[in-house]
Design a protein around this motif. Sequence first.
Motif, PDB file in Angstrom:
ATOM      1  N   GLU A  97       0.729  -1.331  -0.136  1.00  0.00           N
ATOM      2  CA  GLU A  97      -0.173  -0.057  -0.118  1.00  0.00           C
ATOM      3  C   GLU A  97       0.800   1.198   0.033  1.00  0.00           C
ATOM      4  N   PHE A  98       2.119   1.291   0.466  1.00  0.00           N
ATOM      5  CA  PHE A  98       2.883   2.229   0.425  1.00  0.00           C
ATOM      6  C   PHE A  98       4.006   2.316  -0.651  1.00  0.00           C
ATOM      7  N   TYR A  99       3.780   1.484  -1.461  1.00  0.00           N
ATOM      8  CA  TYR A  99       4.683   1.561  -2.554  1.00  0.00           C
ATOM      9  C   TYR A  99       4.351   2.486  -3.708  1.00  0.00           C
ATOM     10  N   PRO A 101       6.479   3.742  -6.739  1.00  0.00           N
ATOM     11  CA  PRO A 101       7.909   3.545  -7.539  1.00  0.00           C
ATOM     12  C   PRO A 101       8.447   4.780  -8.221  1.00  0.00           C
ATOM     13  N   GLU A 102       7.463   5.867  -8.411  1.00  0.00           N
ATOM     14  CA  GLU A 102       8.149   6.905  -8.859  1.00  0.00           C
ATOM     15  C   GLU A 102       8.808   7.710  -7.762  1.00  0.00           C
ATOM     16  N   GLU A 103       8.203   7.852  -6.425  1.00  0.00           N
ATOM     17  CA  GLU A 103       8.909   8.202  -5.362  1.00  0.00           C
ATOM     18  C   GLU A 103      10.220   7.438  -4.971  1.00  0.00           C
ATOM     19  N   TRP A 104      10.259   6.168  -5.050  1.00  0.00           N
ATOM     20  CA  TRP A 104      11.285   5.197  -4.712  1.00  0.00           C
ATOM     21  C   TRP A 104      12.517   5.765  -5.756  1.00  0.00           C
ATOM     22  N   ALA A 105      12.216   5.896  -6.951  1.00  0.00           N
ATOM     23  CA  ALA A 105      13.273   5.953  -8.003  1.00  0.00           C
ATOM     24  C   ALA A 105      13.693   7.513  -7.964  1.00  0.00           C
ATOM     25  N   SER A 106      12.996   8.342  -7.530  1.00  0.00           N
ATOM     26  CA  SER A 106      13.769   9.755  -6.660  1.00  0.00           C
ATOM     27  C   SER A 106      14.536   9.624  -5.818  1.00  0.00           C
ATOM     28  N   LEU A 148       4.717  -5.094  -9.502  1.00  0.00           N
ATOM     29  CA  LEU A 148       5.855  -4.161  -8.673  1.00  0.00           C
ATOM     30  C   LEU A 148       7.123  -4.013  -9.490  1.00  0.00           C
ATOM     31  N   LEU A 149       7.601  -5.202 -10.135  1.00  0.00           N
ATOM     32  CA  LEU A 149       8.898  -4.999 -10.948  1.00  0.00           C
ATOM     33  C   LEU A 149       8.607  -3.921 -12.058  1.00  0.00           C
ATOM     34  N   GLY A 150       7.527  -4.241 -12.954  1.00  0.00           N
ATOM     35  CA  GLY A 150       7.274  -3.687 -14.083  1.00  0.00           C
ATOM     36  C   GLY A 150       7.047  -2.131 -13.591  1.00  0.00           C
ATOM     37  N   GLU A 151       6.474  -1.788 -12.850  1.00  0.00           N
ATOM     38  CA  GLU A 151       6.185  -0.089 -12.292  1.00  0.00           C
ATOM     39  C   GLU A 151       7.512   0.488 -11.889  1.00  0.00           C
TER      40      GLU A 151
END
Length: 154
Positions: A97-99, A101-106, A148-151
């Motif tokens: 729910e907190f995933y 991916p754009e934020e993670w990448a940043s 999850l991987l694709g995103e």
Amino acid sequence: MTRLVFLVASLALLGLANTQYQPTWESLDTRPLPTWYDGAKIGIFIHWGVFSVPSFGSAWFWEDWQGSQSQSYVEFMQKNYRPNFTYPDFAPMFTAEFYNPEEWASIFEASGARYVVLTSKHHEGFTNWPSRYSWNWNSMDVGPKRDLLGELTL
């Protein structure tokens, strides 16, 4: 950033695809270290999956609980989950729910990391992408209902 990481990882794998190694440590230890990897200095490894739900122990939760029946794992399960609870019962609770991916990448880019490795398939077979070979035991069919991987690689 994520496209770059995916591209670099893909190119590295393609470069080694024609090399034959034996299933021994001696043979595997002859693999050359990729230049990009040695020069990167900082990378991020993410190990995340169904085993994250109980938040106890490690990625080997299932083995420690059901395989070796480690006393601390057995007691943890008895104390926190209903009788006859199974490891697959954790999968719907893995919601991500907190995933973001754009934020993670940043965050990864801001950290200075030059590569990111997301463990996409775990030893218990759960995949963090939709897999026809891991039917009903992947992040698209159960739990997050997401690739999850694709995103993260888009």
